[in-house]
Design an enzyme around this catalytic site. Structure first.
Site, short mmCIF file in Angstrom:
data_model
loop_
_atom_site.label_atom_id
_atom_site.label_comp_id
_atom_site.label_asym_id
_atom_site.label_seq_id
_atom_site.Cartn_x
_atom_site.Cartn_y
_atom_site.Cartn_z
N ARG A 52 0.87 -1.18 0.00
CA ARG A 52 0.00 0.00 0.00
C ARG A 52 0.90 1.23 0.00
O ARG A 52 1.99 1.22 0.62
CB ARG A 52 -0.89 0.04 1.25
CG ARG A 52 -2.08 -0.91 1.21
CD ARG A 52 -3.14 -0.51 0.18
NE ARG A 52 -4.30 -1.37 0.21
CZ ARG A 52 -4.48 -2.46 -0.54
NH1 ARG A 52 -3.54 -2.83 -1.39
NH2 ARG A 52 -5.60 -3.16 -0.46
N HIS A 71 -1.64 0.48 -9.53
CA HIS A 71 -2.20 -0.51 -8.61
C HIS A 71 -2.79 -1.72 -9.36
O HIS A 71 -4.01 -1.93 -9.39
CB HIS A 71 -3.26 0.14 -7.70
CG HIS A 71 -3.51 -0.63 -6.44
ND1 HIS A 71 -3.91 -0.05 -5.27
CD2 HIS A 71 -3.44 -1.96 -6.17
CE1 HIS A 71 -4.06 -0.98 -4.33
NE2 HIS A 71 -3.78 -2.15 -4.86
N GLU A 108 -3.87 7.61 -4.28
CA GLU A 108 -4.15 6.98 -5.56
C GLU A 108 -5.41 7.62 -6.11
O GLU A 108 -6.38 7.74 -5.37
CB GLU A 108 -4.36 5.47 -5.41
CG GLU A 108 -3.08 4.76 -5.03
CD GLU A 108 -3.21 3.25 -4.93
OE1 GLU A 108 -4.32 2.72 -5.17
OE2 GLU A 108 -2.22 2.59 -4.61
C1 GLV Z 1 -5.28 -5.16 -3.71
O1 GLV Z 1 -4.48 -4.31 -3.50
C2 GLV Z 1 -5.86 -5.97 -2.70
O2 GLV Z 1 -5.68 -5.68 -1.51
O3 GLV Z 1 -6.56 -6.93 -3.05
#
Ligand code: GLV
Length: 331
Positions: free
Chosen positions: A243, A291, A272
């Site tokens: 993250r 992401h 983001e």
């Molecule tokens: C993606 O980042 C997730 O946590 O599934």
């Protein structure tokens, strides 16, 4: 019996929707019982409250911030919050627990895809793939040169994995095939795939590549900070598929700009989307993608199935197949 109503905050892949439709055949539910937000952009908080108010179940994405106030605004009938993600930092899980609401997530099915992404980014940053492609597209390829765009070696290099859960271990498994020495830092995790447990300081100082796989919590906020970066080797490559908040982006910018470390690759940023005026985007030695850790077709299909299964179980008052706050079942 009143029919359950559900709000889904975005169109998810078909397998999950098919399962939900089987569970809620049109004749069995009120017209409005299963509402899916049809837009590409997430609902705003106001829109989310407006559409989810009165719902028994909520299926949400990591872009939806679900806190206690929002749960209260949806109403006391809310029985299940199913997140279409393994990470649940977008949800105030303690607030859900306090209200007796189970929170579901999608672990396991995205392990390989996310480990693949971490490895792909590590190689892109280490071998300067994106920079090289920009170089070529700009018309700079005039001849083969002995010292053009030299990158890092993987065989024999040390990879440090921070967070040795499912995804961290899958990265270690891949690293074995690349003849890398693997260190990990993860209190309580057992060794696997030839990786050696070390303290964080040793990992940071000895690794040529560092890949971060910890959940985002107050304790992991800015785990990668100026201090951490100052201890890294000058040839080292940092990869973050966890993250964005785990890393201090200003400190990273300074470390990359001054070549204190060799390169970084980010699948996740804070915030983001990353604003287009972020100074990180000026750097040749920083790979950034939007992401995409779990972004493979099969993985997203499986995530939709798991999210739908959690939702259905929660509506029925059954234990969720994947629940992040199982203590609600014992208290
Ligand atoms: C993606 O980042 C997730 O946590 O599934």
């Amino acid at each position: 019996m009143t029919k359950p109503t559900v709000f889904i905050t975005r169109i998810i892949p078909n397998p999950g929707l098919i399962l939900l439709n089987e569970h809620f055949p049109p004749e069995g539910i009120a017209q409005s019982a299963l509402e899916i937000w049809p837009h590409d952009l997430p609902p705003t908080r106001t829109q989310l409250i407006e559409h989810a108010r009165g719902a028994d179940g909520l299926l949400c994405l990591l872009t939806d911030k679900i806190d206690g106030d929002l749960m209260d605004a949806i109403g006391p009938q809310l029985k299940i919050i199913s997140n279409f993600a393994v990470g649940v930092d977008n949800i105030d899980v303690s607030a859900a627990t306090a209200r007796g609401i189970p929170v579901g997530n999608t672990p396991g099915v995205l392990t390989d895809a996310t480990a693949d992404q971490a490895f792909a980014l590590m190689m892109s940053a280490g071998r300067r793939i994106n920079e090289a492609e920009r170089f070529l597209r700009a018309g700079n390829w005039v001849t083969w040169q002995p010292s053009l765009l030299l990158g890092a070696d993987f065989a024999g290099a040390t990879l440090g994995i921070i967070g040795f859960g499912r995804i961290g271990q899958a990265v270690a498994k891949r690293a074995q095939g690349f003849d890398m020495r693997v260190l990990y830092y993860s209190p309580n995790a057992q060794p696997a795939y030839g990786a050696q447990s070390v303290d964080l300081d040793t990992l940071v100082r000895e690794s040529d590549f560092i890949s971060v796989h910890v959940p985002f919590k107050p304790e992991t906020r800015h785990l990668v900070n100026a201090d951490f970066l100052a201890k890294m080797k000058p040839n080292a490559v940092l990869v973050n598929t966890a993250r964005g908040g785990v890393l201090d982006q200003t400190a990273l910018y300074n470390a990359l700009k001054s070549n204190q470390i060799f390169a970084a690759a980010l699948d996740v940023t804070d915030p983001e989307p990353l604003p287009m005026d972020s100074p990180l985007l000026e750097l040749e030695n920083c790979v950034i993608v939007p992401h995409l850790g779990s972004a493979s077709k099969k993985t997203r299909d499986m995530m939709s199935l798991l999210a739908a299964q959690n939702l259905i179980a929660g509506l029925k008052g059954e234990r969720l197949p994947n629940c992040v706050n199982p203590e609600i079942y014992t208290s």
